[in-house]
Enzyme design. Structure first.
Site, PDB file in Angstrom:
ATOM      1  N   ARG A  76      34.378  36.047  44.586  1.00  0.00           N
ATOM      2  CA  ARG A  76      34.419  35.950  43.119  1.00  0.00           C
ATOM      3  C   ARG A  76      34.739  34.516  42.710  1.00  0.00           C
ATOM      4  NH1 ARG A  76      39.470  34.700  42.584  1.00  0.00           N
ATOM      5  NH2 ARG A  76      41.024  35.698  43.930  1.00  0.00           N
ATOM      6  N   PHE A  80      43.230  31.598  44.533  1.00  0.00           N
ATOM      7  CA  PHE A  80      44.003  32.687  45.128  1.00  0.00           C
ATOM      8  C   PHE A  80      44.640  33.562  44.051  1.00  0.00           C
ATOM      9  CE2 PHE A  80      44.114  30.019  48.984  1.00  0.00           C
ATOM     10  CZ  PHE A  80      43.836  30.983  49.942  1.00  0.00           C
ATOM     11  N   CYS A 182      46.097  31.170  41.290  1.00  0.00           N
ATOM     12  CA  CYS A 182      45.004  30.523  40.548  1.00  0.00           C
ATOM     13  C   CYS A 182      45.138  29.007  40.520  1.00  0.00           C
ATOM     14  CB  CYS A 182      44.905  31.097  39.140  1.00  0.00           C
ATOM     15  SG  CYS A 182      44.613  32.877  39.124  1.00  0.00           S
TER      16      CYS A 182
END
EC number: 2.3.1.181
Length: 226
Positions: A76, A80, A182
């Protein structure tokens, strides 16, 4: 981000944690069937056992504790993230050929969905330039900070989406310490319960369902793929 034909989207909820590899296999199969015209769109709500996933932009240095939980390459968008009990994951399998082939508009619709659902609990979800996801501004005596309450990471194949969003309802927030979530080192994570709200997964599911209908159109009950 609605369909022209107003066909309802299947809405499925798994009541037991789903292993990540099984979920990905089911998502990919359903997305392929949607693209082939042999299955309808689906929103799949579930929990995972504790694990970390790495998006296509993940940096190795952001995996601080690689042996803490299983780590999976996800494919995706994003970096992380953590999934585990108490976090509502919603896998979003929608056909953008029926809704408009506009990736930016699709991500904006996902953001609007989450923000509207949070508003049901009087939580103000906010967006930040350069930071994917939905954030909550927290203030105290002489301090303020921004914590992430929901993540977004999607993939498109033949204009059908899969992967989706995760909303922190009541996860163990200490589990996020094994990664840089993230890629954001300057900001923390929060949850509805961490904000002092007695919200259950069922409560969150009801809010997500009502808000989804506002943004994407009607839903109908469906069977979970796994």
């Amino acid at each position: 981000m609605r369909r022209d034909d107003a066909a309802p989207v299947g809405w499925a909820v798994s009541t037991q944690p789903v292993p990540y590899p099984a979920a990905v296999a089911a998502m990919e199969a359903r997305a392929a069937a949607i693209a082939d015209g042999t299955a309808g769109e689906l929103i799949w709500l579930l929990e995972h056992p504790p694990l970390y996933t790495a998006g296509v932009s993940a940096k190795a240095g952001d995996l601080i504790q690689p042996d803490r939980f299983p780590v999976f390459e996800s494919g995706r968008g994003g970096q992380f993230t953590y999934h585990g009990p108490g976090q509502r994951v919603a896998y979003v399998m929608l056909d953008l050929t029926q809704r408009g082939r506009d990736v930016r508009a699709f991500v904006a619709a996902l953001e609007a969905w989450i923000i509207d659902a949070l508003a049901a609990f009087n939580v103000t979800g906010e967006l930040r330039e350069g930071r994917v996801g939905v954030w909550v501004e927290r203030k105290g005596a002489g301090w303020s900070r921004e914590d992430k309450i929901a993540a977004i990471g999607v993939k498109l194949r033949r204009w059908v989406s899969f992967h989706g969003i995760s909303l922190n309802v009541e996860p163990d927030l200490s589990h996020f310490s094994g990664i840089v979530p993230c890629g954001q080192t300057e900001h923390g994570v929060t949850s509805l319960v961490d904000l002092g709200l007695p919200v259950t997964l069922d409560d969150a599911d009801a809010a997500l369902r009502a808000s989804f209908s506002k943004v994407f159109g009607p839903v109908e009950d469906a069977e979970a793929p796994v």
